[in-house]
Scaffold this motif. Sequence first.
Motif, PDB file in Angstrom:
ATOM      1  N   ALA A 552       0.905  -1.228   0.146  1.00 50.39           N
ATOM      2  CA  ALA A 552      -0.081   0.004  -0.054  1.00 50.39           C
ATOM      3  C   ALA A 552       0.637   1.250   0.124  1.00 50.39           C
ATOM      4  O   ALA A 552       0.401   2.420  -0.551  1.00 50.39           O
ATOM      5  N   GLU A 553       2.166   1.143   0.501  1.00 54.97           N
ATOM      6  CA  GLU A 553       2.849   2.425   0.729  1.00 54.97           C
ATOM      7  C   GLU A 553       3.979   2.419  -0.345  1.00 54.97           C
ATOM      8  O   GLU A 553       4.431   3.805  -0.666  1.00 54.97           O
ATOM      9  N   THR A 603       0.637   5.757   7.628  1.00 53.55           N
ATOM     10  CA  THR A 603       0.471   6.366   9.202  1.00 53.55           C
ATOM     11  C   THR A 603       0.540   8.015   9.217  1.00 53.55           C
ATOM     12  O   THR A 603       0.465   8.693  10.126  1.00 53.55           O
ATOM     13  N   LEU A 604       0.892   8.380   7.731  1.00 50.67           N
ATOM     14  CA  LEU A 604       1.047  10.073   7.668  1.00 50.67           C
ATOM     15  C   LEU A 604       0.084  10.326   6.543  1.00 50.67           C
ATOM     16  O   LEU A 604       0.546  10.517   5.313  1.00 50.67           O
ATOM     17  N   PRO A 605      -1.279  10.216   6.644  1.00 52.10           N
ATOM     18  CA  PRO A 605      -2.053  10.659   5.429  1.00 52.10           C
ATOM     19  C   PRO A 605      -1.879  11.653   4.655  1.00 52.10           C
ATOM     20  O   PRO A 605      -1.661  12.786   5.445  1.00 52.10           O
ATOM     21  N   GLY A 606      -1.816  11.780   3.570  1.00 59.57           N
ATOM     22  CA  GLY A 606      -1.596  13.017   2.755  1.00 59.57           C
ATOM     23  C   GLY A 606      -0.158  13.363   2.193  1.00 59.57           C
ATOM     24  O   GLY A 606       0.251  14.140   1.622  1.00 59.57           O
ATOM     25  N   TRP A 641       2.427  17.043  -0.061  1.00 60.33           N
ATOM     26  CA  TRP A 641       1.535  16.915   1.005  1.00 60.33           C
ATOM     27  C   TRP A 641       0.308  17.468   0.287  1.00 60.33           C
ATOM     28  O   TRP A 641       0.152  18.184  -0.407  1.00 60.33           O
ATOM     29  N   GLU A 642      -0.855  16.644   0.785  1.00 58.67           N
ATOM     30  CA  GLU A 642      -2.298  17.034   0.484  1.00 58.67           C
ATOM     31  C   GLU A 642      -3.166  16.889   1.731  1.00 58.67           C
ATOM     32  O   GLU A 642      -3.184  15.747   2.241  1.00 58.67           O
ATOM     33  N   GLN A 643      -4.107  17.707   1.901  1.00 57.62           N
ATOM     34  CA  GLN A 643      -4.954  17.735   2.943  1.00 57.62           C
ATOM     35  C   GLN A 643      -6.176  18.393   2.423  1.00 57.62           C
ATOM     36  O   GLN A 643      -6.452  19.423   1.740  1.00 57.62           O
ATOM     37  N   THR A 644      -7.489  17.835   2.892  1.00 57.42           N
ATOM     38  CA  THR A 644      -8.843  18.236   2.470  1.00 57.42           C
ATOM     39  C   THR A 644      -9.331  18.826   3.710  1.00 57.42           C
ATOM     40  O   THR A 644      -9.447  17.975   5.153  1.00 57.42           O
ATOM     41  N   THR A 649      -9.178  21.792  -0.530  1.00 61.83           N
ATOM     42  CA  THR A 649      -8.121  21.022  -0.903  1.00 61.83           C
ATOM     43  C   THR A 649      -6.865  21.780  -0.856  1.00 61.83           C
ATOM     44  O   THR A 649      -6.860  22.598  -1.745  1.00 61.83           O
ATOM     45  N   LEU A 650      -5.890  21.345  -0.197  1.00 59.96           N
ATOM     46  CA  LEU A 650      -4.619  22.017  -0.195  1.00 59.96           C
ATOM     47  C   LEU A 650      -3.532  20.960  -0.705  1.00 59.96           C
ATOM     48  O   LEU A 650      -3.439  19.959  -0.238  1.00 59.96           O
TER      49      LEU A 650
END
Length: 696
Positions: A552-553, A603-606, A641-644, A649-650
């Motif tokens: 997955a990673e 373990t570190l989403p985004g 890096w991506e974050q919602t 959405t950044l």
Amino acid sequence: MPSRPPLTPTALYVGLWLTLAGTAQAQALQEVVVSANRQEQKTFDAPAAVQAVGQDVIGVAGPRVNLSESLNRVPGITVLNRQNYAQDLQLSIRGSGSRSPFGIRGARLIVDGIPATMPDGQGQASTISLPSAGRIEVLRGPLAQLYGNSSAGVVQVFTADGPARPEVLGSLDAGSDGLQRRGLQAAGQQGSLNYLVDLSDFRTDGWRQNSAAERRHLNARLRTEVSDQTRLTVVANVFDQPVSGDPLGLTRAQLATNPRQADIRSTEYQAGKDVSQRQIGLVLDHRLDGSSELMARAYAGQRDLESRLSIPLMFQQAPTAAGGIVELDREYSGTGLRYSRRTPLGEGQLSYSIGLDLERLSERRRGFINNFGVRGELKRDEDDSVQSTGVYAQADWAINEDWSAVAGLRANRVAFKVEDFYIRPGNPDDSGRARFSATNPVIGLTRHLGPDRNLYVNVGRGFETPTFTEIAYRVGGSGPNLDLKAARSTHVEFGYKARLTPAQRLDVALFHIGTSDEIVVAASSGGRTIYTNAGKTRRSGIEIAHSARWAAEWQTHLAFSTLNARFAEAFSSGGGALVSKGNRLPGTLDRQLFAELAWKPETLPGISAALEVVHLGRMAVDDLNTDRTEAATVFHLRLGWEQTLGAWTLKSYLRVDNLADKAYVGSVIANEGNRRFFEPAPGRQWGLGVSAAYRF
């Protein structure tokens, strides 16, 4: 103790593969839909060497300014960033197009179904809007000949669809040497209308002296479902490049002294280019019934260009000289019509298409004295035009579960006309015409060894006319070189595609191209290039692409190519020297590799990270092979890096290219008359990009 051999990029990738193979899990790779045979299908099913890169790759490969950022991960295509926005990228497919010192040659460029290659065969990659691109496809081999006056491949760019919920996106990229790109985009779906409008402003001080550039770009695509059977797409594009300096190439001594310098003539004559282009196109897709479709397209555009060349003033003043400032006012247009149908045949199904392409270009060409950057007296004045007509038919037959076949035929007619208005003592009337025609067949057969194994072979004929850039000048006289012949080629390709596991994909292609009357550079100096026909050439090689998701990673990607491009018979060069049989074609890389290890920790989403390895082989600098570049391996690192956050959405990325700050030559100017062959690549570069999207 015996010394260990150096660790090559290929060995590094193989070692990584062996390390991860024991932990591979069934994480299925996403399949990409392409249109290699003018019908949408998955890349695995296409009976040709074709790869695509998606929006996710384009978005993190760099500031989305040049195709070289993301297409280095596709085997068989070489896209070299010359650090020179006045001359565009140096793009070649299987060695075709490497001779071009200006624009894109030897490959067809198509954007949203509208050709970005002119009817004479020359295209401009700079007008492609990468911030709005959804995917880029690269087709190599014989099937590319069915797209027209080309040589070895087709590059297609597709604007992304607007999302179901409308959104507004702002982006900012910054990097070394004053690089900045600011973007604003609106996209979405409103009823039956899907839209995307993208504005972009780019500027850079340039890595070398006199290589600063500015670009402004508007790209818009509107698509509406007129009815259940009919879809209309409108594509509009405005491009403005008011600043782009040309630092010229460097001699071997200049390269060693200071690779960031520009040749003194570059600044003396203010070498560079100003260009603007406006284009609009319409594409209509209509489903006649459940088995047949009709596609029609029409487009028109205007392109204005001023190019300042660094030709010594004394040579510009000769009676037959065309000056040192080139001014082109160009208008172009085209229409296309295609009928497609699917019908049962035997145990399988036959899909066939017939079509017509009509293209026209007319330009006013004028030349002036370049008096150290100041426009002087008129030295050339003519009207140029070219008309291209293409009629084609293609059939794909799924014979049964084990076999399928493809066959096609394209008839091309290309007519050039020059009307000379600059007639003076010592400079005669150079008006004239040139006509080229060819009928090119393609045939292929695929053996389906199972649902996850395909083996195919394709054979086809190719046709490549000279462009207006290539006929613009002739040795020892005024006016265009209308005696240039079209290059004709035979392409043979063997390919193998395999899904090794649901999480691994392997593509292998072997090819051989034999060409007669190859168009080569006779002389190049001060930004002006004169062409001639060589005898026969041979190009052969192998292309390998491997993608795998090990867990997955973790994910890897490899693209490896070799190219043996040589003159197959001796001929006399433009300077009168004998070019020996077996010499390498200048500007062609003998090998290249891209390898990537990507990591997305659960373990570190985004968060994402990737290490890229790029290896470039050697290039000869001229037909005589008097010098060549050294092979180079460079490493790139990127973090993402991506974050919602609610409707926001950044995204952000950080890239460091050429981590080891290696000095190497990025591209060459083939047969440069003053031995200024070398265009150095930059040292360590950094880039940072941020974007914020708000979804309504």
